[in-house]
Design a protein around this motif. Structure first.
Motif, mmCIF file in Angstrom:
data_model
loop_
_atom_site.group_PDB
_atom_site.id
_atom_site.type_symbol
_atom_site.label_atom_id
_atom_site.label_comp_id
_atom_site.label_asym_id
_atom_site.label_seq_id
_atom_site.Cartn_x
_atom_site.Cartn_y
_atom_site.Cartn_z
ATOM 1 N N CYS A 21 39.348 30.034 39.231
ATOM 2 C CA CYS A 21 38.398 30.444 40.259
ATOM 3 C C CYS A 21 36.987 30.241 39.724
ATOM 4 O O CYS A 21 36.786 30.092 38.519
ATOM 5 C CB CYS A 21 38.605 31.910 40.647
ATOM 6 S SG CYS A 21 40.108 32.178 41.610
ATOM 7 N N ARG A 23 32.574 31.213 40.494
ATOM 8 C CA ARG A 23 31.571 32.006 41.204
ATOM 9 C C ARG A 23 30.286 31.195 41.251
ATOM 10 O O ARG A 23 29.780 30.759 40.205
ATOM 11 C CB ARG A 23 31.321 33.341 40.508
ATOM 12 C CG ARG A 23 30.407 34.269 41.309
ATOM 13 C CD ARG A 23 30.247 35.638 40.694
ATOM 14 N NE ARG A 23 29.453 35.550 39.471
ATOM 15 C CZ ARG A 23 29.902 35.845 38.252
ATOM 16 N NH1 ARG A 23 31.139 36.275 38.064
ATOM 17 N NH2 ARG A 23 29.114 35.737 37.196
ATOM 18 N N ASN A 27 26.306 34.795 43.768
ATOM 19 C CA ASN A 27 27.434 35.401 44.478
ATOM 20 C C ASN A 27 28.044 36.513 43.644
ATOM 21 O O ASN A 27 27.949 36.491 42.417
ATOM 22 C CB ASN A 27 28.487 34.342 44.800
ATOM 23 C CG ASN A 27 28.854 34.331 46.262
ATOM 24 O OD1 ASN A 27 29.102 35.377 46.839
ATOM 25 N ND2 ASN A 27 28.871 33.150 46.840
ATOM 26 N N ASP A 28 28.714 37.452 44.310
ATOM 27 C CA ASP A 28 29.275 38.593 43.593
ATOM 28 C C ASP A 28 30.790 38.551 43.470
ATOM 29 O O ASP A 28 31.376 39.451 42.888
ATOM 30 C CB ASP A 28 28.842 39.909 44.262
ATOM 31 C CG ASP A 28 29.305 40.012 45.712
ATOM 32 O OD1 ASP A 28 29.680 38.986 46.313
ATOM 33 O OD2 ASP A 28 29.293 41.132 46.245
ATOM 34 N N LEU A 30 34.544 35.870 43.116
ATOM 35 C CA LEU A 30 35.104 34.572 42.731
ATOM 36 C C LEU A 30 35.831 33.937 43.911
ATOM 37 O O LEU A 30 36.405 34.638 44.752
ATOM 38 C CB LEU A 30 36.065 34.760 41.563
ATOM 39 C CG LEU A 30 35.401 35.195 40.250
ATOM 40 C CD1 LEU A 30 36.405 35.872 39.347
ATOM 41 C CD2 LEU A 30 34.772 34.004 39.559
ATOM 42 N N TYR A 31 35.803 32.628 43.958
ATOM 43 C CA TYR A 31 36.460 31.832 44.987
ATOM 44 C C TYR A 31 37.307 30.755 44.324
ATOM 45 O O TYR A 31 37.038 30.373 43.182
ATOM 46 C CB TYR A 31 35.422 31.084 45.842
ATOM 47 C CG TYR A 31 34.483 31.944 46.625
ATOM 48 C CD1 TYR A 31 34.729 32.252 47.956
ATOM 49 C CD2 TYR A 31 33.312 32.435 46.048
ATOM 50 C CE1 TYR A 31 33.845 33.029 48.686
ATOM 51 C CE2 TYR A 31 32.427 33.208 46.769
ATOM 52 C CZ TYR A 31 32.697 33.498 48.092
ATOM 53 O OH TYR A 31 31.814 34.263 48.809
ATOM 54 N N GLN A 115 38.347 40.955 42.086
ATOM 55 C CA GLN A 115 37.152 40.175 41.741
ATOM 56 C C GLN A 115 36.918 39.021 42.724
ATOM 57 O O GLN A 115 35.933 38.301 42.604
ATOM 58 C CB GLN A 115 37.286 39.594 40.332
ATOM 59 C CG GLN A 115 37.399 40.624 39.241
ATOM 60 C CD GLN A 115 37.611 39.959 37.886
ATOM 61 O OE1 GLN A 115 37.013 38.936 37.580
ATOM 62 N NE2 GLN A 115 38.479 40.550 37.075
ATOM 63 N N CYS A 116 37.844 38.862 43.693
ATOM 64 C CA CYS A 116 37.842 37.677 44.548
ATOM 65 C C CYS A 116 37.450 37.978 45.989
ATOM 66 O O CYS A 116 37.631 39.093 46.482
ATOM 67 C CB CYS A 116 39.238 37.055 44.568
ATOM 68 S SG CYS A 116 39.827 36.572 42.951
#
Length: 134
Positions: A21, A23, A27-28, A30-31, A115-116
Motif C-alpha cells: 500500500c 500513502r 494524506n492520512d 494508505l491506499y 490504517q487504510c
C-alpha cells in the motif's frame, strides 16, 4: 440525491503474505497503488501508467489478472461520494521505490486494516479470507 462515483484501478501486489500500500503526500490513510484513468485509457493502460508513476516499476501485461471490484465510500470526499475500484494482480519488473507524490509505502497484514481507506480495507478483508495475506 445522486451520489458521485469515482472510478479507479488498483494494483494488488502481495509479497511475503503482505500487500503493498502507499500513502500520497498530505494524506492520512494508505491506499492500494493505482488511480483514475485518463481519457481513452483502458484499465490496463491506466494501471500500468499509475504504477509506473507512483512506484517506478513496470507491470507485465501477460500476468495481468482481475482479482475483484470494490464499491465503497470514498475517503476524503463529502458524502455521498463512492469509489468503484477495479483491482488487478500483475507481476512486475524493477525495484519498488516511492515517487515524489508518494510519502510512504508499506507492506500490510490484515491487522493493519485501520490504517487504510475504506475501499482498501475491503480488499485486505478479501485477501485475508482467501488466505493470501496474514
Amino acid at each position: 440525491m445522486n451520489s458521485t462515483i469515482i472510478d479507479v484501478v488498483a494494483w494488488i501486489c502481495i509479497r511475503d503474505r503482505q500487500v503493498l500500500c502507499a500513502r500520497t503526500t498530505g494524506n492520512d490513510v494508505l491506499y492500494l497503488p493505482g488511480g483514475k484513468r485518463e481519457k481513452g485509457e483502458s484499465d490496463w493502460e491506466a494501471l500500468r501508467r499509475e504504477v509506473q508513476e507512483e512506484l517506478n516499476v513496470s507491470l507485465i501485461a501477460e500476468t495481468l489478472t482481475e482479482v475483484m471490484v470494490v464499491q465503497e465510500v470514498a475517503h476524503g470526499y463529502t458524502e455521498p461520494t463512492q469509489v468503484t475500484m477495479r483491482c488487478f494482480g500483475a507481476d512486475y519488473r524493477g525495484e519498488i521505490m516511492a515517487d515524489s507524490e508518494i510519502e510512504a509505502i508499506a507492506w500490510l497484514r490484515y491487522i493493519d486494516l485501520d490504517q487504510c481507506a475504506p475501499a482498501t480495507q475491503r480488499v485486505l478483508e478479501y485477501l485475508y479470507k482467501q488466505q493470501w495475506i496474514d
